[in-house]
Write a protein that holds these residues in place. Structure first.
Motif, PDB file in Angstrom:
ATOM      1  N   ILE A 251     102.719   2.731 129.220  1.00 25.60           N
ATOM      2  CA  ILE A 251     103.385   3.266 130.405  1.00 25.60           C
ATOM      3  C   ILE A 251     102.346   3.853 131.353  1.00 25.60           C
ATOM      4  O   ILE A 251     101.487   4.642 130.938  1.00 25.60           O
ATOM      5  N   THR A 252     102.419   3.447 132.609  1.00 25.19           N
ATOM      6  CA  THR A 252     101.557   4.014 133.640  1.00 25.19           C
ATOM      7  C   THR A 252     102.330   5.093 134.385  1.00 25.19           C
ATOM      8  O   THR A 252     103.414   4.850 134.910  1.00 25.19           O
ATOM      9  N   ILE A 253     101.780   6.304 134.425  1.00 26.03           N
ATOM     10  CA  ILE A 253     102.470   7.422 135.067  1.00 26.03           C
ATOM     11  C   ILE A 253     102.171   7.404 136.565  1.00 26.03           C
ATOM     12  O   ILE A 253     101.137   7.892 137.036  1.00 26.03           O
ATOM     13  N   ASP A 254     103.088   6.794 137.319  1.00 23.27           N
ATOM     14  CA  ASP A 254     102.898   6.667 138.769  1.00 23.27           C
ATOM     15  C   ASP A 254     104.165   7.017 139.553  1.00 23.27           C
ATOM     16  O   ASP A 254     104.191   6.906 140.779  1.00 23.27           O
ATOM     17  N   GLY A 255     105.219   7.409 138.843  1.00 17.98           N
ATOM     18  CA  GLY A 255     106.459   7.779 139.517  1.00 17.98           C
ATOM     19  C   GLY A 255     107.297   6.602 139.967  1.00 17.98           C
ATOM     20  O   GLY A 255     108.276   6.795 140.689  1.00 17.98           O
ATOM     21  N   LYS A 256     106.979   5.397 139.510  1.00 16.67           N
ATOM     22  CA  LYS A 256     107.676   4.205 140.017  1.00 16.67           C
ATOM     23  C   LYS A 256     108.600   3.539 139.001  1.00 16.67           C
ATOM     24  O   LYS A 256     109.455   2.727 139.368  1.00 16.67           O
ATOM     25  N   LEU A 257     108.418   3.768 137.719  1.00 16.54           N
ATOM     26  CA  LEU A 257     109.304   3.252 136.664  1.00 16.54           C
ATOM     27  C   LEU A 257     109.403   1.723 136.700  1.00 16.54           C
ATOM     28  O   LEU A 257     110.487   1.148 136.533  1.00 16.54           O
ATOM     29  N   ASN A 258     108.273   1.070 136.902  1.00 16.01           N
ATOM     30  CA  ASN A 258     108.270  -0.395 137.020  1.00 16.01           C
ATOM     31  C   ASN A 258     108.234  -1.118 135.678  1.00 16.01           C
ATOM     32  O   ASN A 258     108.547  -2.313 135.600  1.00 16.01           O
ATOM     33  N   GLU A 259     107.828  -0.441 134.618  1.00 16.91           N
ATOM     34  CA  GLU A 259     107.659  -1.093 133.325  1.00 16.91           C
ATOM     35  C   GLU A 259     108.998  -1.589 132.778  1.00 16.91           C
ATOM     36  O   GLU A 259     110.057  -0.986 133.006  1.00 16.91           O
ATOM     37  N   SER A 260     108.943  -2.669 132.026  1.00 12.52           N
ATOM     38  CA  SER A 260     110.169  -3.258 131.477  1.00 12.52           C
ATOM     39  C   SER A 260     110.883  -2.297 130.536  1.00 12.52           C
ATOM     40  O   SER A 260     112.112  -2.280 130.462  1.00 12.52           O
ATOM     41  N   ALA A 261     110.112  -1.484 129.798  1.00 14.52           N
ATOM     42  CA  ALA A 261     110.734  -0.527 128.874  1.00 14.52           C
ATOM     43  C   ALA A 261     111.580   0.490 129.624  1.00 14.52           C
ATOM     44  O   ALA A 261     112.662   0.878 129.171  1.00 14.52           O
ATOM     45  N   TRP A 262     111.111   0.930 130.794  1.00 16.17           N
ATOM     46  CA  TRP A 262     111.904   1.862 131.600  1.00 16.17           C
ATOM     47  C   TRP A 262     113.188   1.188 132.074  1.00 16.17           C
ATOM     48  O   TRP A 262     114.256   1.805 132.106  1.00 16.17           O
TER      49      TRP A 262
ATOM     50  N   TYR B 187     102.802  10.391 123.207  1.00 15.37           N
ATOM     51  CA  TYR B 187     103.504  11.036 124.307  1.00 15.37           C
ATOM     52  C   TYR B 187     105.029  10.946 124.196  1.00 15.37           C
ATOM     53  O   TYR B 187     105.580   9.969 123.671  1.00 15.37           O
ATOM     54  N   LEU B 188     105.668  11.953 124.759  1.00  9.43           N
ATOM     55  CA  LEU B 188     107.077  11.869 125.129  1.00  9.43           C
ATOM     56  C   LEU B 188     107.109  11.590 126.624  1.00  9.43           C
ATOM     57  O   LEU B 188     106.558  12.363 127.424  1.00  9.43           O
ATOM     58  N   TYR B 189     107.732  10.473 126.998  1.00  8.22           N
ATOM     59  CA  TYR B 189     107.824  10.089 128.410  1.00  8.22           C
ATOM     60  C   TYR B 189     109.203  10.473 128.941  1.00  8.22           C
ATOM     61  O   TYR B 189     110.227  10.189 128.308  1.00  8.22           O
ATOM     62  N   ILE B 190     109.216  11.084 130.101  1.00  4.12           N
ATOM     63  CA  ILE B 190     110.468  11.505 130.735  1.00  4.12           C
ATOM     64  C   ILE B 190     110.463  11.022 132.173  1.00  4.12           C
ATOM     65  O   ILE B 190     109.472  11.189 132.898  1.00  4.12           O
TER      66      ILE B 190
ATOM     67  N   ILE C  50     106.907  11.736 133.796  1.00  5.17           N
ATOM     68  CA  ILE C  50     106.124  12.707 133.034  1.00  5.17           C
ATOM     69  C   ILE C  50     105.710  12.103 131.697  1.00  5.17           C
ATOM     70  O   ILE C  50     106.480  11.385 131.057  1.00  5.17           O
ATOM     71  N   ALA C  51     104.507  12.442 131.247  1.00  2.00           N
ATOM     72  CA  ALA C  51     104.054  12.138 129.886  1.00  2.00           C
ATOM     73  C   ALA C  51     103.555  13.439 129.266  1.00  2.00           C
ATOM     74  O   ALA C  51     102.566  14.024 129.743  1.00  2.00           O
ATOM     75  N   ILE C  52     104.240  13.904 128.222  1.00  2.00           N
ATOM     76  CA  ILE C  52     103.881  15.157 127.548  1.00  2.00           C
ATOM     77  C   ILE C  52     103.231  14.812 126.203  1.00  2.00           C
ATOM     78  O   ILE C  52     103.882  14.209 125.341  1.00  2.00           O
ATOM     79  N   PRO C  53     101.961  15.152 125.998  1.00  2.00           N
ATOM     80  CA  PRO C  53     101.332  14.873 124.699  1.00  2.00           C
ATOM     81  C   PRO C  53     101.975  15.722 123.590  1.00  2.00           C
ATOM     82  O   PRO C  53     102.093  16.940 123.731  1.00  2.00           O
ATOM     83  N   PHE C  54     102.381  15.082 122.524  1.00  2.00           N
ATOM     84  CA  PHE C  54     102.963  15.837 121.408  1.00  2.00           C
ATOM     85  C   PHE C  54     101.968  16.864 120.874  1.00  2.00           C
ATOM     86  O   PHE C  54     102.343  17.984 120.506  1.00  2.00           O
TER      87      PHE C  54
END
Length: 322
Positions: A79-90, A124-127, A225-229
């Protein structure tokens, strides 16, 4: 997030006790010759006062709605943290339910729509959160400013679900963050450790509109957001790394203020014309708290970690609220 509900309990309890004592004095005057009744009346007054206090604080432990639940899957690609949510998983991950008022069904639905979704991997936990907003504004641009004094999005995490040793993150539309650790809730005497930081935090904001421009109407802002566990720890609390089937307590709050616009086009929080105090903020949340207090972790939603990829069915399309 202010601990408004505890203050409310104290005020209500004082009012109840004043009323009880006033009635007791009246009864005492009316029955001054019936001195045998006075100890019973005093005991009754104390019993009612104790009951009122107990009911007040117990109300914080009785949510009006059951906690919401979310199954968190793993992405098939980074996941690339760019605020765009382009990834297929999102795109495959399901949205949460639409946010509601912090007190739940007993209050009207929020004026603007908010939804979130989550993913996780070993680190990471991605939100992701998407917030409809006709006027996107934020001026606080320094880390650990109290960003809920403007509109923001807030994350609350309790990894072991014991209602202690939990974490709070607030981010505004400028991507300014404020993070803190609480060893226990405010109502139990806890004090926020504001010098604590989420080491390695990643976040990004994209805006469908123009920030701090009062001349137009915006559509929404998206936060990723990506929060490292490994960062969810301090010197006394070790990090908890989730595994398949782990369940954490989590909740999200969107703070939204009514606003004014001055002659220069700058936004500010709207004030009561009589008191000149800021009007109360709206608190829109994922899992309803039942009280105006985010610091009741036992009311937060449940997040289950699953070591699978999101399903083939695409998530509900996020459409602008009417």
């Amino acid at each position: 997030m202010k601990n408004q509900e505890v203050s409310r309990y104290i005020v209500l309890s004082k009012l109840r006790s004043d009323k009880i004592l006033k009635n007791f004095k009246l009864l005492s005057r009316k029955n001054r010759f019936h001195f045998i009744l006075l100890p019973k009346l005093a005991f009754a007054a104390l019993f009612v006062l104790a009951s009122a206090l107990l009911l007040s604080f117990n109300s914080a432990a009785q949510p009006s709605d059951p906690p919401r639940k979310y199954i968190c899957y793993q992405p098939d690609k980074p996941i690339t943290i760019d605020g765009k949510l382009n990834e297929s998983a999102w795109k495959k991950a399901l949205w949460t339910e639409t946010f509601v008022d912090i007190e739940g069904a007993k209050k009207p639905l929020p004026l603007q729509k908010t939804m979130a979704k989550m993913l996780w991997d070993k680190e990471y936990l991605y939100i992701a959160a998407v917030m409809d907003e006709e006027h996107i504004w934020a001026y606080q641009d320094k880390k650990d400013q109290i960003v809920f004094h403007e509109n923001d999005f807030e994350v609350f995490i309790d990894p072991d679900g014991d209602s202690e040793n939990y974490y709070e993150l607030e981010i505004n539309a400028l991507n300014t963050n404020f993070d803190l650790f609480l060893p226990k809730t405010y109502r139990k005497g806890g004090r926020a450790q504001m010098k604590w930081d989420i080491e390695g935090l990643k976040s990004a904001v994209s805006i469908d509109g123009t920030i701090n421009d009062s001349k137009d109407k915006d559509k929404r802002w998206t936060l990723e957001i990506a929060i490292p566990f490994a960062s969810l720890k301090n010197e006394n609390v070790p990090a908890i790394i989730p595994e398949n089937g782990s369940v954490w307590r989590i909740n999200f709050s969107r703070v939204n203020w009514q606003h004014d616009i001055d002659e220069d086009g700058k936004y500010s929080r709207k004030k009561n014309p009589e008191t000149r105090r800021n009007l109360p903020e709206y608190n829109w949340v994922w899992s309803p708290q039942g009280v105006i207090n985010m610091h009741v972790p036992e009311h937060w939603g449940l997040l289950e970690f699953i070591s699978e990829k999101p399903g083939k069915n695409k998530a509900k399309k996020f459409t602008k609220s009417k």
